[in-house]
Scaffold this motif. Structure first.
Motif, mmCIF file in Angstrom:
data_model
loop_
_atom_site.group_PDB
_atom_site.id
_atom_site.type_symbol
_atom_site.label_atom_id
_atom_site.label_comp_id
_atom_site.label_asym_id
_atom_site.label_seq_id
_atom_site.Cartn_x
_atom_site.Cartn_y
_atom_site.Cartn_z
ATOM 1 N N PRO A 2 0.850 -1.196 0.000
ATOM 2 C CA PRO A 2 0.000 0.000 0.000
ATOM 3 C C PRO A 2 0.885 1.246 0.000
ATOM 4 O O PRO A 2 1.947 1.259 0.637
ATOM 5 C CB PRO A 2 -0.770 -0.109 1.329
ATOM 6 N N ALA A 3 0.427 2.280 -0.727
ATOM 7 C CA ALA A 3 1.207 3.524 -0.801
ATOM 8 C C ALA A 3 1.502 3.997 0.612
ATOM 9 O O ALA A 3 0.626 3.963 1.482
ATOM 10 C CB ALA A 3 0.420 4.579 -1.565
ATOM 11 N N GLY A 4 2.730 4.405 0.831
ATOM 12 C CA GLY A 4 3.088 4.897 2.169
ATOM 13 C C GLY A 4 3.918 3.888 2.946
ATOM 14 O O GLY A 4 4.607 4.261 3.889
ATOM 15 N N LEU A 5 3.852 2.633 2.560
ATOM 16 C CA LEU A 5 4.686 1.629 3.230
ATOM 17 C C LEU A 5 5.909 1.377 2.350
ATOM 18 O O LEU A 5 5.828 0.682 1.336
ATOM 19 C CB LEU A 5 3.907 0.337 3.486
ATOM 20 N N THR A 6 7.012 1.980 2.724
ATOM 21 C CA THR A 6 8.188 1.984 1.845
ATOM 22 C C THR A 6 9.423 1.352 2.483
ATOM 23 O O THR A 6 10.459 1.246 1.843
ATOM 24 C CB THR A 6 8.516 3.439 1.451
ATOM 25 N N ARG A 7 9.336 0.986 3.743
ATOM 26 C CA ARG A 7 10.470 0.338 4.407
ATOM 27 C C ARG A 7 10.179 -1.153 4.499
ATOM 28 O O ARG A 7 9.064 -1.541 4.890
ATOM 29 C CB ARG A 7 10.717 0.888 5.822
ATOM 30 N N VAL A 8 11.160 -1.962 4.144
ATOM 31 C CA VAL A 8 10.955 -3.416 4.046
ATOM 32 C C VAL A 8 12.050 -4.148 4.796
ATOM 33 O O VAL A 8 13.239 -3.879 4.567
ATOM 34 C CB VAL A 8 10.997 -3.859 2.560
ATOM 35 N N THR A 9 11.679 -5.066 5.676
ATOM 36 C CA THR A 9 12.680 -5.979 6.211
ATOM 37 C C THR A 9 12.127 -7.401 6.071
ATOM 38 O O THR A 9 10.914 -7.605 6.187
ATOM 39 C CB THR A 9 13.072 -5.635 7.666
ATOM 40 N N LEU A 10 13.007 -8.344 5.788
ATOM 41 C CA LEU A 10 12.553 -9.690 5.418
ATOM 42 C C LEU A 10 13.007 -10.729 6.447
ATOM 43 O O LEU A 10 14.122 -10.643 6.977
ATOM 44 C CB LEU A 10 13.087 -10.039 4.029
ATOM 45 N N THR A 11 12.142 -11.680 6.715
ATOM 46 C CA THR A 11 12.382 -12.687 7.749
ATOM 47 C C THR A 11 12.127 -14.073 7.150
ATOM 48 O O THR A 11 11.991 -14.213 5.936
ATOM 49 C CB THR A 11 11.429 -12.478 8.933
ATOM 50 N N SER A 12 12.003 -15.063 8.038
ATOM 51 C CA SER A 12 11.775 -16.425 7.557
ATOM 52 C C SER A 12 10.349 -16.912 7.792
ATOM 53 O O SER A 12 10.087 -18.104 7.664
ATOM 54 C CB SER A 12 12.733 -17.392 8.245
ATOM 55 N N GLY A 13 9.432 -16.048 8.212
ATOM 56 C CA GLY A 13 8.063 -16.533 8.410
ATOM 57 C C GLY A 13 7.207 -15.547 9.168
ATOM 58 O O GLY A 13 7.658 -14.449 9.528
ATOM 59 N N GLY A 14 5.966 -15.959 9.420
ATOM 60 C CA GLY A 14 4.976 -15.068 10.008
ATOM 61 C C GLY A 14 5.273 -14.705 11.457
ATOM 62 O O GLY A 14 5.252 -13.531 11.836
ATOM 63 N N SER A 15 5.544 -15.708 12.296
ATOM 64 C CA SER A 15 5.765 -15.429 13.721
ATOM 65 C C SER A 15 6.966 -14.504 13.907
ATOM 66 O O SER A 15 6.922 -13.547 14.691
ATOM 67 C CB SER A 15 6.029 -16.722 14.496
ATOM 68 N N GLU A 16 8.032 -14.796 13.186
ATOM 69 C CA GLU A 16 9.227 -13.954 13.273
ATOM 70 C C GLU A 16 8.901 -12.526 12.865
ATOM 71 O O GLU A 16 9.408 -11.569 13.442
ATOM 72 C CB GLU A 16 10.311 -14.466 12.307
ATOM 73 N N SER A 17 8.063 -12.404 11.839
ATOM 74 C CA SER A 17 7.736 -11.057 11.348
ATOM 75 C C SER A 17 6.903 -10.302 12.373
ATOM 76 O O SER A 17 7.111 -9.106 12.600
ATOM 77 C CB SER A 17 6.964 -11.149 10.026
ATOM 78 N N VAL A 18 5.941 -11.010 12.988
ATOM 79 C CA VAL A 18 5.127 -10.343 14.016
ATOM 80 C C VAL A 18 6.025 -9.909 15.165
ATOM 81 O O VAL A 18 5.941 -8.784 15.663
ATOM 82 C CB VAL A 18 3.996 -11.280 14.499
ATOM 83 N N ASP A 19 6.910 -10.792 15.585
ATOM 84 C CA ASP A 19 7.834 -10.458 16.668
ATOM 85 C C ASP A 19 8.639 -9.214 16.318
ATOM 86 O O ASP A 19 8.806 -8.312 17.144
ATOM 87 C CB ASP A 19 8.793 -11.648 16.870
ATOM 88 N N ALA A 20 9.135 -9.176 15.089
ATOM 89 C CA ALA A 20 9.934 -8.022 14.660
ATOM 90 C C ALA A 20 9.072 -6.760 14.636
ATOM 91 O O ALA A 20 9.534 -5.672 15.001
ATOM 92 C CB ALA A 20 10.540 -8.280 13.282
ATOM 93 N N ALA A 21 7.814 -6.902 14.231
ATOM 94 C CA ALA A 21 6.917 -5.740 14.191
ATOM 95 C C ALA A 21 6.668 -5.215 15.606
ATOM 96 O O ALA A 21 6.598 -3.992 15.821
ATOM 97 C CB ALA A 21 5.588 -6.120 13.521
ATOM 98 N N LEU A 22 6.559 -6.121 16.562
ATOM 99 C CA LEU A 22 6.345 -5.696 17.951
ATOM 100 C C LEU A 22 7.593 -4.966 18.464
ATOM 101 O O LEU A 22 7.495 -3.934 19.130
ATOM 102 C CB LEU A 22 6.034 -6.904 18.843
ATOM 103 N N ARG A 23 8.759 -5.493 18.110
ATOM 104 C CA ARG A 23 10.003 -4.814 18.510
ATOM 105 C C ARG A 23 10.084 -3.442 17.866
ATOM 106 O O ARG A 23 10.473 -2.457 18.497
ATOM 107 C CB ARG A 23 11.220 -5.650 18.085
ATOM 108 N N LEU A 24 9.722 -3.394 16.582
ATOM 109 C CA LEU A 24 9.794 -2.129 15.857
ATOM 110 C C LEU A 24 8.893 -1.074 16.508
ATOM 111 O O LEU A 24 9.298 0.089 16.676
ATOM 112 C CB LEU A 24 9.372 -2.349 14.393
#
Ligand SMILES: Cc1ncc(COP(=O)(O)O)c(C=O)c1O
Length: 456
Positions: free
Chosen positions: A105-127
């Motif tokens: 979606p327009a406005g989301l321009t920063r990307v970091t990549l992980t190995s799956g959903g749980s890891e990504s949620v964890d990273a989002a919580l840290r962020l």
């Protein structure tokens, strides 16, 4: 000493060998011996074919057995097997460009990549937490989740979620993260009637923020359409815009967990786009690489990342994040989705499937509701359709329906939180054919009947 198995024999064809691999012997269903996958199908060791009506765990979107994805992965690995994630590889640069230019979606321009959903949620919580600390708001640390939700199985993602079965026994490790009520129109937790309720459940999130003290709340996390906890709970159209407004008003980041709904599953690139909402942070997984590689991602706005950037602060990576082969797989999968217009297809085919299912199951005594968007469709199962009474949790009705489906050659995904509420999820590949849809629709009523036999 036992003889070494012959290298040519298929190990999954030997039940004695597959019986050794479950980590907890005897827990759950016995492993299904998969010989190979193709199109919408799982081919078993004995040659039987099972329709993959769940796309695995709502992962497979471009279909199984796409040679071009495999070739892209092989080319990537031949060039670069592994580098530490902060380094740039061609595969990663290309994927990030494609995501930002064509998908997010327009406005989301920063990307970091992980190995799956749980890891990504964890990273989002840290962020979310790091964002507030870096911005000089260290009192903001709480993350509000919702009842009836699933965000993954790391301790933090379990803590944010509301999936009783998956949390059971772990509660002391999960702390007591605040929860808002589910948005669940069939069984409204606020006892209200849909439409006339004016999405009071979104206002209940605001009440939770106020009760906690807005100055202590970092973020709200929610699935746009609830997946594995309850079977495709679609909110009323006013819900997500109201949620976004509430979060904005209180300086709280909104995290959309699109691990299941993202990358076209609901007939739009991302489910929040059904309601023209852009979250501050969006989390993806599953469909990003279509099942060809373990991959997830966290996508954020410049505003979210800016305070970290100002302090030169990183978001710590995972060792296998942005693996070249996974990036190549994701790029190839996204390219297929674009070229074959499969997101549009998910919307169109999903509408047909929903209509056919409603016709086939609308009056079924054990079906309370058939709902969903695109190719994410849930069927809520009950003991008595007239009263809405559920089967007792001990009956394990969801599991019985999944087993009965498999017995009839169709795999559907269980979506029960183990609380006396049963549902299954359908999430086939976007390439599913008309004949396969008809087979699925014809099989489900019989599978539900099989499961109910002896229980009602
Ligand atoms: C909405 C949602 N978030 C997070 C996850 C966790 O993803 P993974 O199983 O890839 O860790 C899932 C998995 O089903 C999910 O549906």
């Amino acid at each position: 000493m036992t003889a070494a198995p012959s290298p040519s024999a298929s190990p999954v064809a030997d039940p004695a060998r597959t019986a050794r691999f479950p980590f907890v012997p005897g827990a759950g269903t016995p492993p299904l011996p998969i010989a190979r996958t193709e199109g919408s199908w799982l081919v078993l060791a004995d040659g039987r074919r099972v329709l993959d009506a769940a796309g695995g765990a709502l992962v497979t979107n471009v279909g199984h057995g796409r040679r071009e994805v495999v070739d892209a992965m092989a080319r990537a690995l031949a060039r670069t097997d592994y580098v530490v994630p902060p380094f740039a590889t061609d595969e990663r640069v290309r994927l990030v460009e494609r995501l930002v230019d064509r998908w997010l979606p327009a406005g989301l321009t920063r990307v970091t990549l992980t190995s799956g959903g749980s890891e990504s949620v964890d990273a989002a919580l840290r962020l979310a937490r790091q964002h507030h600390v870096a911005a000089g708001r260290p009192t903001r640390w709480k993350v509000i989740g919702r009842e009836l939700s699933y965000h993954g199985t790391t301790l933090a993602s379990l803590a944010a979620g509301g999936h009783p079965k998956r949390r059971r026994g772990l509660e002391p490790l999960l702390g007591d993260w605040p929860k808002a009520p589910a948005c669940d129109c069939l069984r409204c937790p606020l006892g209200l009637v849909p439409v006339r309720c004016d999405v009071a459940c979104a206002d209940a999130v605001e009440e939770r923020i106020l009760a906690e003290g807005p100055e202590t709340v970092a973020a709200v996390i929610a699935e746009p359409i609830v997946g594995s906890t309850a079977g495709a709970l679609v909110p009323p159209d006013a819900y997500w815009p109201r949620l976004a407004e509430v979060c904005r008003r209180h300086g709280v980041l909104l995290i959309a967990d699109e691990v299941m709904t993202g990358f076209g599953r609901t007939g739009r690139p991302f489910a929040v786009q059904h309601w023209d909402v852009t979250p501050d942070i969006l989390v993806g997984g599953k469909g990003l690489a279509g099942g060809y590689a373990p991959m997830g991602g966290v996508f954020a706005s410049e505003e979210v990342v800016a305070p970290l950037a100002a302090r030169g602060e990183e978001l710590m990576f995972y060792t296998f994040g942005a693996h070249p082969a996974a990036c190549a797989a994701a790029e190839a999968v996204l390219e297929i989705l674009e070229r074959e217009r499969l997101v549009e297809r998910a919307a169109a085919v999903g509408a047909v499937l929903l209509e056919k299912l409603r016709a086939a199951l609308g009056e079924h005594p054990h079906v309370a509701e058939v709902r969903g968007k695109g190719l994410m469709i849930g069927i809520e199962l009950v003991r008595d359709r007239a009263t809405g009474e559920a089967f007792p949790a001990a009956a394990g009705f969801t599991g019985r329906v999944v087993a009965a489906g498999l017995g009839r050659g169709v795999f559907v995904y269980p979506a029960s939180a183990g609380i006396g509420r049963d549902a299954i999820l359908l999430g086939p590949p976007f390439t599913i054919t008309d004949d396969e849809i008809d087979l699925l629709v014809a099989t489900l009523p019989a599978a539900i009947d099989d499961a109910a036999r002896g229980l009602a």
